[in-house]
Design a protein around this motif. Structure first.
Motif, PDB file in Angstrom:
ATOM      1  N   SER A 122      37.260  37.382  36.535  1.00  0.00           N
ATOM      2  CA  SER A 122      37.750  38.743  36.759  1.00  0.00           C
ATOM      3  C   SER A 122      36.943  39.748  35.947  1.00  0.00           C
ATOM      4  O   SER A 122      36.593  40.829  36.445  1.00  0.00           O
ATOM      5  CB  SER A 122      39.234  38.839  36.385  1.00  0.00           C
ATOM      6  N   GLN A 126      34.741  42.909  37.223  1.00  0.00           N
ATOM      7  CA  GLN A 126      34.940  44.267  36.725  1.00  0.00           C
ATOM      8  C   GLN A 126      33.633  44.881  36.243  1.00  0.00           C
ATOM      9  O   GLN A 126      33.415  46.089  36.381  1.00  0.00           O
ATOM     10  CB  GLN A 126      35.964  44.257  35.586  1.00  0.00           C
ATOM     11  N   PRO A 150      43.207  41.487  37.246  1.00  0.00           N
ATOM     12  CA  PRO A 150      43.102  42.552  38.266  1.00  0.00           C
ATOM     13  C   PRO A 150      42.136  42.240  39.404  1.00  0.00           C
ATOM     14  O   PRO A 150      42.302  42.776  40.499  1.00  0.00           O
ATOM     15  CB  PRO A 150      42.636  43.763  37.459  1.00  0.00           C
ATOM     16  N   GLN A 151      41.138  41.400  39.169  1.00  0.00           N
ATOM     17  CA  GLN A 151      40.142  41.139  40.211  1.00  0.00           C
ATOM     18  C   GLN A 151      40.407  39.843  40.986  1.00  0.00           C
ATOM     19  O   GLN A 151      39.525  39.345  41.683  1.00  0.00           O
ATOM     20  CB  GLN A 151      38.747  41.091  39.582  1.00  0.00           C
ATOM     21  N   THR A 171      51.441  42.874  41.226  1.00  0.00           N
ATOM     22  CA  THR A 171      50.547  42.236  42.182  1.00  0.00           C
ATOM     23  C   THR A 171      50.988  42.564  43.604  1.00  0.00           C
ATOM     24  O   THR A 171      52.166  42.456  43.932  1.00  0.00           O
ATOM     25  CB  THR A 171      50.546  40.704  41.992  1.00  0.00           C
TER      26      THR A 171
END
Length: 398
Positions: A122, A126, A150-151, A171
């Motif tokens: 992730s 980013q 987040p990714q 999510t």
């Protein structure tokens, strides 16, 4: 649907759950897509062997002798945000090594069955160093921030409970698919219980209680538990598995009372599904893979001394579903065992039906199919400068 040519699975050998789930997915992908090159990376061992050894030692010692310390660690990391200093440091662990691996292997998809490498991928995304699809397979019925990054393009959740927990933490629901925890095919097939019992030289008439200490045999008082239950050998039969704990295995073999009661004693067993399929009830911890295997076989559980943290949450999920009972001490183990196996076998039947109702026997195949679908599209990999390599590759495939 595009061809899945290369799959990288990032796992870790903390217990057997993460690795076994990885191998189950590998087997399913290989069956559906024989030409696919699947690599499983024991992430922490490969990027930082010394840290891995220390972390494993801390993990095993804490769950055996200082569960309160492990509970503190688990809870203190359960609410970390992606922006926190600790989380950013964790997400940087081995980042250059992983960037090089992505550039070298050039996978279509990454699947993480352990939380730490999911955070590292992730972070790479980013930073704009890759846009490879990242999928995460959560291997416990637990909600913990270390799984959430987040990714992440898609989460494979073990249950609706986990899906709801992921959504509560922000999510998007279209990034979560409830698949269950994948187990080996052997746990999903029908077994002839009478035949298995004959092979084990056990009675087909008396009920069987299976005692499991986990892969590393962390239930140190399993011998005392077995001694208490062996007193009822005229009513039930015992199978005890010590796992990789050689000291526990020798202790069990050295107890004449167990031998006199006809108790079957095993160390680490690779075909443990045969023992589970032959049994009526199992005493165990509450590891995510173990409980998934038991549900696949429709085997009710007595959960004993679950590790504070993920195993407590697994225990809550199973007791609420009516497929397991929690025993807090040795006397409760005896009481519950006699109540279910001797006094009220109808309740065992109901627990079995509930287990079969919540199992996911095709989890590995569903995940494999989803990975194959996600393989479609243009994927950019870390360039040589990010991967600390001198190759002339453009870093782009398809």
């Amino acid at each position: 649907m595009a061809r899945l040519s290369r799959l990288l699975i990032l796992s870790a050998a903390y217990g057997e759950g993460h690795q076994q789930a990885a191998r189950a997915v590998e087997a399913a992908v290989t069956t559906l897509c024989p030409e696919a090159d699947v690599q499983i990376l024991d992430y922490l061992h490969d990027v930082h062997p010394r840290l891995d050894a220390m972390a494993k030692y801390f993990y095993l010692q804490s769950v055996k002798y200082a569960p309160t310390l492990y509970k503190w660690f688990y809870q203190s990391t359960s609410q970390l945000t992606p922006q926190s200093l600790i989380q950013r440091q964790l997400n940087s662990l081995g980042i250059e090594t992983l960037a090089a691996t992505l550039h070298n292997f050039r996978p279509n998809i990454v699947l993480a069955t352990f939380p730490t490498p999911a955070g590292v991928v992730s972070m790479l995304k980013q930073q704009g160093r890759t846009n490879i699809p990242l999928t995460t397979l959560i291997t416990d019925h637990a909600i913990h921030s270390q799984w959430i990054h987040p990714q992440t393009d898609l989460y494979f959740a073990p249950s609706d409970y986990v899906r709801e927990g992921l959504m509560e933490r922000g999510t998007s629901p279209d990034r979560v698919e409830v698949t269950g925890i994948p187990v080996r095919e052997a746990f999903c097939r029908p077994w002839n219980k009478a035949e298995l019992r004959r092979e084990l030289e056990l009675s087909e008439e008396k009920p069987i209680l299976l005692l499991m200490g986990g892969a590393y045999g962390v239930l140190g008082d399993l011998g005392q538990v077995a001694l208490q239950l062996a007193k009822y050998s005229n009513q039930l039969q015992l199978i005890v598995v010590a796992g990789k704990n050689e000291r526990l295995y020798q202790q069990l073999c050295g107890m004449p009372e167990l031998a006199e009661a006809g108790v079957k004693i095993f160390g680490f067993v690779r075909d443990v599904y045969r023992l589970m399929a032959a049994s009526d009830l199992m005493l165990t911890k509450a590891g995510g893979l173990t409980v998934s295997e038991s549900m696949a076989l429709g085997l009710p559980l007595i959960i004993y001394r679950p590790i504070p943290g993920q195993e407590i949450q697994n225990c809550h999920y199973l007791t609420k579903a009516g497929t397991a009972c929690l025993a807090r001490n040795q006397q409760e183990i005896v009481d519950i065992s006699l109540r279910l196996l001797i006094d009220n076998p109808e309740e065992i039947r109901k627990m079995r039906q509930r287990a079969l109702a919540i199992r996911h026997v095709n989890a590995a195949e569903v995940i494999a199919q989803r990975l194959m679908a996600l393989a479609n599209g243009r994927i950019v990999y870390p360039t040589p400068k990010f991967a600390t390599m001198s190759a002339n590759s453009t870093g782009v495939v398809r």
